[in-house]
Write a protein that holds these residues in place. Structure first.
Motif, PDB file in Angstrom:
ATOM      1  N   LEU A  99       0.726  -4.302 -10.261  1.00 26.34           N
ATOM      2  CA  LEU A  99       1.853  -3.602 -10.869  1.00 26.34           C
ATOM      3  C   LEU A  99       3.098  -4.485 -10.968  1.00 26.34           C
ATOM      4  CD1 LEU A  99       1.523  -0.296  -8.801  1.00 26.34           C
ATOM      5  CD2 LEU A  99       0.736  -0.666 -11.140  1.00 26.34           C
ATOM      6  N   ASP A 100       3.905  -4.200 -11.986  1.00 24.46           N
ATOM      7  CA  ASP A 100       5.255  -4.746 -12.062  1.00 24.46           C
ATOM      8  C   ASP A 100       6.122  -3.956 -11.084  1.00 24.46           C
ATOM      9  OD1 ASP A 100       7.487  -6.222 -13.800  1.00 24.46           O
ATOM     10  OD2 ASP A 100       8.147  -4.168 -13.427  1.00 24.46           O
ATOM     11  N   PHE A 101       6.785  -4.648 -10.170  1.00 24.42           N
ATOM     12  CA  PHE A 101       7.540  -3.966  -9.126  1.00 24.42           C
ATOM     13  C   PHE A 101       8.568  -2.997  -9.684  1.00 24.42           C
ATOM     14  CE2 PHE A 101      11.457  -3.845  -6.567  1.00 24.42           C
ATOM     15  CZ  PHE A 101      10.973  -3.129  -5.468  1.00 24.42           C
ATOM     16  N   PHE A 102       9.359  -3.425 -10.653  1.00 24.16           N
ATOM     17  CA  PHE A 102      10.445  -2.595 -11.157  1.00 24.16           C
ATOM     18  C   PHE A 102       9.923  -1.387 -11.922  1.00 24.16           C
ATOM     19  CE2 PHE A 102      12.020  -7.056 -11.158  1.00 24.16           C
ATOM     20  CZ  PHE A 102      12.859  -6.925 -10.072  1.00 24.16           C
ATOM     21  N   GLU A 103       8.942  -1.601 -12.765  1.00 22.38           N
ATOM     22  CA  GLU A 103       8.396  -0.502 -13.559  1.00 22.38           C
ATOM     23  C   GLU A 103       7.701   0.520 -12.681  1.00 22.38           C
ATOM     24  OE1 GLU A 103       5.756   0.116 -17.652  1.00 22.38           O
ATOM     25  OE2 GLU A 103       5.804  -1.836 -16.636  1.00 22.38           O
ATOM     26  N   ALA A 104       7.062   0.065 -11.586  1.00 21.96           N
ATOM     27  CA  ALA A 104       6.286   0.965 -10.727  1.00 21.96           C
ATOM     28  C   ALA A 104       7.127   1.636  -9.655  1.00 21.96           C
ATOM     29  CB  ALA A 104       5.142   0.192 -10.068  1.00 21.96           C
ATOM     30  N   SER A 105       8.405   1.257  -9.518  1.00 24.60           N
ATOM     31  CA  SER A 105       9.232   1.769  -8.423  1.00 24.60           C
ATOM     32  C   SER A 105      10.278   2.763  -8.908  1.00 24.60           C
ATOM     33  CB  SER A 105       9.906   0.596  -7.691  1.00 24.60           C
ATOM     34  OG  SER A 105       8.951  -0.263  -7.115  1.00 24.60           O
ATOM     35  N   LYS A 106       9.924   3.592  -9.889  1.00 24.51           N
ATOM     36  CA  LYS A 106      10.883   4.534 -10.457  1.00 24.51           C
ATOM     37  C   LYS A 106      11.231   5.655  -9.493  1.00 24.51           C
ATOM     38  CE  LYS A 106       9.307   3.636 -15.181  1.00 24.51           C
ATOM     39  NZ  LYS A 106       8.588   4.176 -16.352  1.00 24.51           N
ATOM     40  N   LYS A 107      10.258   6.104  -8.685  1.00 31.43           N
ATOM     41  CA  LYS A 107      10.524   7.160  -7.705  1.00 31.43           C
ATOM     42  C   LYS A 107      10.735   6.579  -6.313  1.00 31.43           C
ATOM     43  CE  LYS A 107       8.264  11.172  -9.793  1.00 31.43           C
ATOM     44  NZ  LYS A 107       7.207  12.213  -9.625  1.00 31.43           N
TER      45      LYS A 107
ATOM     46  N   CYS B  99       0.844  -1.197   0.000  1.00 31.86           N
ATOM     47  CA  CYS B  99       0.000   0.000   0.000  1.00 31.86           C
ATOM     48  C   CYS B  99       0.874   1.239   0.000  1.00 31.86           C
ATOM     49  CB  CYS B  99      -0.920   0.003   1.228  1.00 31.86           C
ATOM     50  SG  CYS B  99      -0.016   0.286   2.765  1.00 31.86           S
ATOM     51  N   ALA B 100       0.236   2.395  -0.117  1.00 33.38           N
ATOM     52  CA  ALA B 100       0.955   3.666  -0.060  1.00 33.38           C
ATOM     53  C   ALA B 100       1.424   3.938   1.365  1.00 33.38           C
ATOM     54  CB  ALA B 100       0.053   4.798  -0.551  1.00 33.38           C
ATOM     55  N   ILE B 101       2.576   4.603   1.480  1.00 29.35           N
ATOM     56  CA  ILE B 101       3.116   4.949   2.791  1.00 29.35           C
ATOM     57  C   ILE B 101       3.430   6.440   2.834  1.00 29.35           C
ATOM     58  CG2 ILE B 101       4.150   2.646   2.924  1.00 29.35           C
ATOM     59  CD1 ILE B 101       6.910   4.019   2.695  1.00 29.35           C
ATOM     60  N   ALA B 102       3.697   6.921   4.043  1.00 27.83           N
ATOM     61  CA  ALA B 102       4.119   8.307   4.234  1.00 27.83           C
ATOM     62  C   ALA B 102       5.228   8.348   5.270  1.00 27.83           C
ATOM     63  CB  ALA B 102       2.951   9.177   4.684  1.00 27.83           C
ATOM     64  N   HIS B 103       6.095   9.331   5.173  1.00 25.09           N
ATOM     65  CA  HIS B 103       7.100   9.568   6.198  1.00 25.09           C
ATOM     66  C   HIS B 103       6.502  10.463   7.273  1.00 25.09           C
ATOM     67  CE1 HIS B 103      10.562   8.765   3.144  1.00 25.09           C
ATOM     68  NE2 HIS B 103      10.102   7.659   3.687  1.00 25.09           N
TER      69      HIS B 103
ATOM     70  N   ALA C 112      10.087   2.766  -4.063  1.00 27.40           N
ATOM     71  CA  ALA C 112       9.708   1.363  -4.165  1.00 27.40           C
ATOM     72  C   ALA C 112       8.292   1.152  -3.631  1.00 27.40           C
ATOM     73  CB  ALA C 112      10.686   0.484  -3.396  1.00 27.40           C
ATOM     74  N   ILE C 113       7.516   0.329  -4.313  1.00 25.69           N
ATOM     75  CA  ILE C 113       6.140   0.069  -3.882  1.00 25.69           C
ATOM     76  C   ILE C 113       6.079  -1.004  -2.796  1.00 25.69           C
ATOM     77  CG2 ILE C 113       5.089   0.842  -6.031  1.00 25.69           C
ATOM     78  CD1 ILE C 113       4.813  -2.104  -6.856  1.00 25.69           C
ATOM     79  N   LEU C 114       7.217  -1.627  -2.492  1.00 23.24           N
ATOM     80  CA  LEU C 114       7.319  -2.511  -1.335  1.00 23.24           C
ATOM     81  C   LEU C 114       8.204  -1.829  -0.295  1.00 23.24           C
ATOM     82  CD1 LEU C 114       7.935  -5.974  -3.064  1.00 23.24           C
ATOM     83  CD2 LEU C 114       5.769  -5.083  -2.174  1.00 23.24           C
TER      84      LEU C 114
END
Length: 307
Positions: A142-150, A116-120, A152-154
């Protein structure tokens, strides 16, 4: 009765934070879970704080300080649940985190990895993490690598996966002291898509004494040398690895490790970096330190400390 989720908290010197973390788990609206807390040889009062909680769902493991990878692997080795949910000992879940994850599992029965989305969180300030993909739906596959450009989604506090995933990926690499998360996410991304809930359900609590903020030896970081053949065929993997190599190249320069700097830099295809990153990669250390000092003035997380 077998729990649906096995929640694993690894703790090392988190006495100021771990009570909030545990409470955020125990307060979940979805309560079919066990909570495994691994105290990794804390030298503060973390274990005393942990023992203040009396709940039949809690199992506490107290071990010598063996590192975050060993602690998580130990927790996972005794997990009874169908799904493993990770959370660091200073982070906080929204009370509906497991409920949203459970709904996503129900609606995507063929998938194995969820996030899921996170926040600092800096004291009273919440800064949502920017993601690189368009949020066109509440739940995305989502594809992990393609979606983690900015970003990481994990992450270490938002990732949930079927226990069978470990049969394919293996556990956390105990030879990596800091960055072991990234190494496992790569192995997951090579085999599984990620079901991503586009809702802010996890707060990463900024702690300047956390592992990522106190590990300054590049030899304790991932080498990113396991996937040379895979990255030849997977452009999104190659771009993801190069962005991580860039980060470690800058880190190596700041800590005067010329050999490590050259190693990471020479394995980067510079076309996978932005023009700004390419410039920063070539700047002398003293200029990088000035820029870091300026950035740190706002009190937000920086990924390197100036020297």
């Amino acid at each position: 009765m077998t729990p649906f989720f096995s929640v694993i908290i690894s703790v090392y010197n988190k006495e100021k934070y771990v009570a909030n973390t545990i409470n955020s788990v125990l307060d979940q609206t979805y309560d079919d879970f066990e909570l495994i807390i691994v105290n990794d040889g804390s030298t503060d009062n973390s274990l005393d704080v942990i023992h203040q909680f009396q709940d039949s769902r809690i199992t506490v493991i107290n071990q010598d300080n063996l590192g975050a990878s060993e602690a998580r692997n130990k927790g996972m080795s005794i997990a009874k649940g169908r799904f493993i949910a990770l959370i660091d000992g200073d982070d906080i879940w929204d009370s509906a985190f497991l409920e949203h994850i459970g709904n996503a599992i129900k609606n995507h029965p063929k998938q194995s990895v969820f996030s899921c989305a996170i926040a600092h969180k800096y004291d009273d300030t919440i800064v949502p993490v920017p993601y690189s993909f368009k949020t066109y739906d509440d739940v995305l596959v989502l594809d992990f690598f393609e979606a983690s450009k900015k970003h990481a989604i994990l992450s270490g506090s938002s990732t949930v996966f079927n226990t069978t995933v470990l049969d394919t990926t293996g556990n956390f690499d105990v030879s990596i002291k800091s960055g072991q998360d990234t190494d496992l996410w790569i192995r997951i991304g090579l085999h599984y898509p990620v079901v991503f809930i586009n809702k802010l359900l996890v707060h990463y609590v900024y702690n300047d004494k956390s592992l990522s903020n106190t590990t300054f030896n590049v030899n304790d970081k991932p080498k990113h040398n396991k996937y040379y053949e895979e990255e030849k065929e997977n452009i999104h993997l190659k771009k993801y690895l190069d962005r991580n190599r860039y980060t470690l190249a800058i880190f190596s320069k700041l800590y005067n490790d010329k050999q490590a700097y050259n190693y990471y830099k020479n394995n980067i295809d510079t076309k996978n970096l932005s023009w700004k990153q390419n410039v920063l990669l070539l700047l002398p250390k003293w200029v990088l330190n000035v820029l870091l000092n300026i950035k740190s003035l706002n009190g937000k997380k920086v990924y390197y400390k100036s020297l």
